[in-house]
Design an enzyme around this catalytic site. Structure first.
Site, mmCIF file in Angstrom:
data_model
loop_
_atom_site.group_PDB
_atom_site.id
_atom_site.type_symbol
_atom_site.label_atom_id
_atom_site.label_comp_id
_atom_site.label_asym_id
_atom_site.label_seq_id
_atom_site.Cartn_x
_atom_site.Cartn_y
_atom_site.Cartn_z
ATOM 1 N N ASP A 81 0.868 -1.176 0.000
ATOM 2 C CA ASP A 81 0.000 0.000 0.000
ATOM 3 C C ASP A 81 0.907 1.229 0.000
ATOM 4 O OD1 ASP A 81 -2.948 1.054 0.784
ATOM 5 O OD2 ASP A 81 -1.437 2.243 1.838
ATOM 6 N N GLU A 114 -0.951 -1.422 -6.052
ATOM 7 C CA GLU A 114 -2.140 -0.775 -6.606
ATOM 8 C C GLU A 114 -1.789 -0.090 -7.912
ATOM 9 O OE1 GLU A 114 -5.417 0.772 -3.483
ATOM 10 O OE2 GLU A 114 -3.495 1.747 -3.431
ATOM 11 N N ASP A 134 -3.397 1.326 6.475
ATOM 12 C CA ASP A 134 -2.461 1.028 5.387
ATOM 13 C C ASP A 134 -2.180 -0.477 5.314
ATOM 14 O OD1 ASP A 134 -2.270 3.695 4.763
ATOM 15 O OD2 ASP A 134 -0.523 4.025 6.065
#
Ligand SMILES: [Zn+2]
Length: 396
Positions: A181, A265, A361
Site C-alpha cells: 500500500d 495498486e 495502510d
C-alpha cells in the site's frame, strides 16, 4: 531473456571538451525546440503531425541556414528529433502531457546510437567529434553495447552506456508474495507488517533550494554572479535527485529480493498529479490540499519506484502484479464487508460489521496482496503474463 542495462560513469573532460559537450547539448536542445515549435504551429493550423523521417529530412536545410549546427554530431541531432517523436507518441497515447520546450541549463544531454568505442582496460571512451576521453570506472560494462548518452548535471559530465545481454531466466530464491500500500505518511506498507518511512528528499532541501533560487533571481541575468548562483541551484537539484534515486533503489532492491510476487495498486500517478485547479465550469475542490499531495507523490517518485520494482523483480525471476485500486482501502480482511465507513480515519480501519480493527495502510496492503494473487490465478488459466523489461539500471 534479454536483459537491458545501463552503466553510468563520470567523465573526466578537459576545458575544450566541456565546451564542445555544452555546445553539442545546446545544438540538440535547439533542434528539439525548433521541431517542437514547428509541430505546435502545424497543430494550431489544423495540419497533420510531422513524422520523424519527414522532420529529419529538414535537418540539412537547417544546417545550411545555421552553420553552427554542423559542428554538432549529426546522429545526436537526429536522436533529439527521435526523442521528440517519442514524446508525441506518448502524448497521443495519453500517457504523457504535451511535450514542452527544453530549457537551457536543465537538459544537457545528447546520445550517440553508434560510432563510439569503449576501451575498458584504459577507462576511456571514443566519442564522435569529441575523441578519446577518460572516465571514472567503478565497474566493468557487461553485455553488447547499444548506445551512449552524454549528460551534464551540476557542472559534471556523465556517460550512460546502454547494453543488452542474453541471460537465463532466473528462478526467484523466495516464494513469498506480498502486497504493498503506497502512502504519504508511510511511503510503502507491506502486507507482512513491514513498512518504509518516506524519504522526503525534496523537503529537506527545499529551504536551501528556495534560498538559492532567490539569490539567483536577484542577480543580473547572465552576469558572473548569476552564473555562479545558477550553478548552485543546479547543484542542489542534483543532490535532491541523487538522494531520491538512492532511496528508491534501496527500497525496490530490498522488496524485490525478499519477495517473488509483489502486488501493487495500479495508481494512475499521471491523473493524480494533474492540476487540481479544475476548469472554470468545474472548479477543483480542495485545491491546496491536492497540490500538497501531488507534490508529495512526485517527490516520492511512485512511478519510478514501480518501474524499478518491475524490472528488478523480472531480473530476479519474480513478478510484479498491478491491481485496480477499487475498494482496497475499504474492504474488511476478516469478513470482506465493503463500506466507506470502515475507514474511520486516514490511519485507522474499523469494520462496521464485524468490528475488526487494524492500521488502515496494513489493511490496504493485505487487500492488494489478495487481489494480486487472484489476478495471477487468472493468468495461469490462460493469458501469458507480460514481463515488461525496462532498460535503465544505473551503476554510478
Ligand atoms: Zn469485517
Amino acid at each position: 531473456m534479454l536483459q537491458l542495462q545501463a552503466f553510468k560513469y563520470e567523465l573526466i573532460p578537459d576545458g575544450t571538451r566541456q565546451r564542445d559537450m555544452r555546445r553539442f547539448a545546446g545544438a540538440c536542445r535547439f533542434v528539439f525546440n525548433k521541431a517542437l515549435a514547428l509541430q505546435q504551429a502545424n497543430r494550431e493550423a489544423g495540419k497533420k503531425y510531422i513524422r520523424y523521417v519527414e522532420m529529419a529530412n529538414l535537418l540539412p536545410a537547417w544546417k545550411n541556414e545555421l552553420p553552427w549546427l554542423k559542428e554538432a554530431p549529426s546522429q545526436a541531432l537526429q536522436h533529439a528529433l527521435k526523442n521528440l517523436d517519442r514524446a508525441f507518441t506518448n502524448f497521443f497515447a495519453k500517457r504523457a502531457e504535451f511535450p514542452c520546450f527544453k530549457k537551457r541549463g536543465y537538459s544537457n544531454s545528447f546520445r550517440f546510437p553508434q560510432g563510439f568505442r569503449l576501451d575498458q582496460a584504459n577507462s576511456r571512451i571514443l566519442l564522435p567529434k569529441l575523441g578519446w576521453m577518460r572516465y571514472r570506472k567503478s565497474r566493468d560494462v557487461q553485455g553488447e553495447l547499444r548506445n551512449v548518452t552524454v549528460s551534464g548535471d551540476g557542472g559534471k559530465w556523465f556517460i550512460s552506456i546502454q547494453t543488452a545481454r542474453e541471460v537465463d531466466k532466473p528462478v526467484h530464491s523466495s516464494s513469498s508474495a506480498v502486497g504493498i500500500d503506497m502512502g504519504i505518511v508511510r511511503f510503502a506498507t507491506l502486507s507482512n507488517g513491514e513498512f518504509i518511512e518516506p524519504g522526503n528528499c525534496f523537503k529537506q532541501h527545499q529551504a536551501r533550494l528556495r534560498k538559492a533560487q532567490q539569490a539567483m533571481s536577484r542577480k543580473k541575468k547572465f552576469s558572473n554572479n548569476w552564473t555562479r548562483a545558477r550553478a548552485r541551484v543546479q547543484k542542489i537539484h542534483l543532490q535532491v535527485s541523487n538522494a531520491r534515486r538512492d532511496f528508491l533503489h534501496k527500497a525496490s532492491t530490498t522488496i524485490s529480493k525478499n519477495h517473488a510476487i509483489v502486488a501493487i495498486e495500479d495508481l494512475q500517478v499521471n491523473n493524480m498529479s494533474r492540476s487540481a485547479a479544475g476548469t472554470v465550469q468545474a472548479p477543483g475542490r480542495k485545491v491546496r490540499a491536492k497540490a500538497g499531495l501531488n507534490r508529495t507523490i512526485l517527490d516520492q517518485g511512485w512511478t519510478e519506484f514501480r518501474r524499478q520494482l518491475e524490472y528488478k523483480l523480472a531480473w530476479a525471476g519474480g513478478q510484479l502484479v498491478a491491481v485496480p485500486p477499487i475498494n482496497t482501502s475499504r474492504t474488511c480482511p476478516q469478513c470482506e464487508h465493503i463500506s466507506v465507513h470502515n475507514r474511520t480515519s486516514q490511519a485507522q480501519f474499523r469494520c462496521v460489521r464485524c468490528g475488526f480493527e487494524d492500521n488502515a495502510d496494513l489493511v490496504g496492503a493485505r487487500n492488494v496482496r489478495r487481489a494480486g494473487l487472484a489476478r495471477i490465478a487468472c493468468q495461469v488459466n490462460g493469458e501469458v503474463s507480460r514481463q515488461q523489461q525496462e532498460p535503465t539500471e544505473v551503476a554510478a
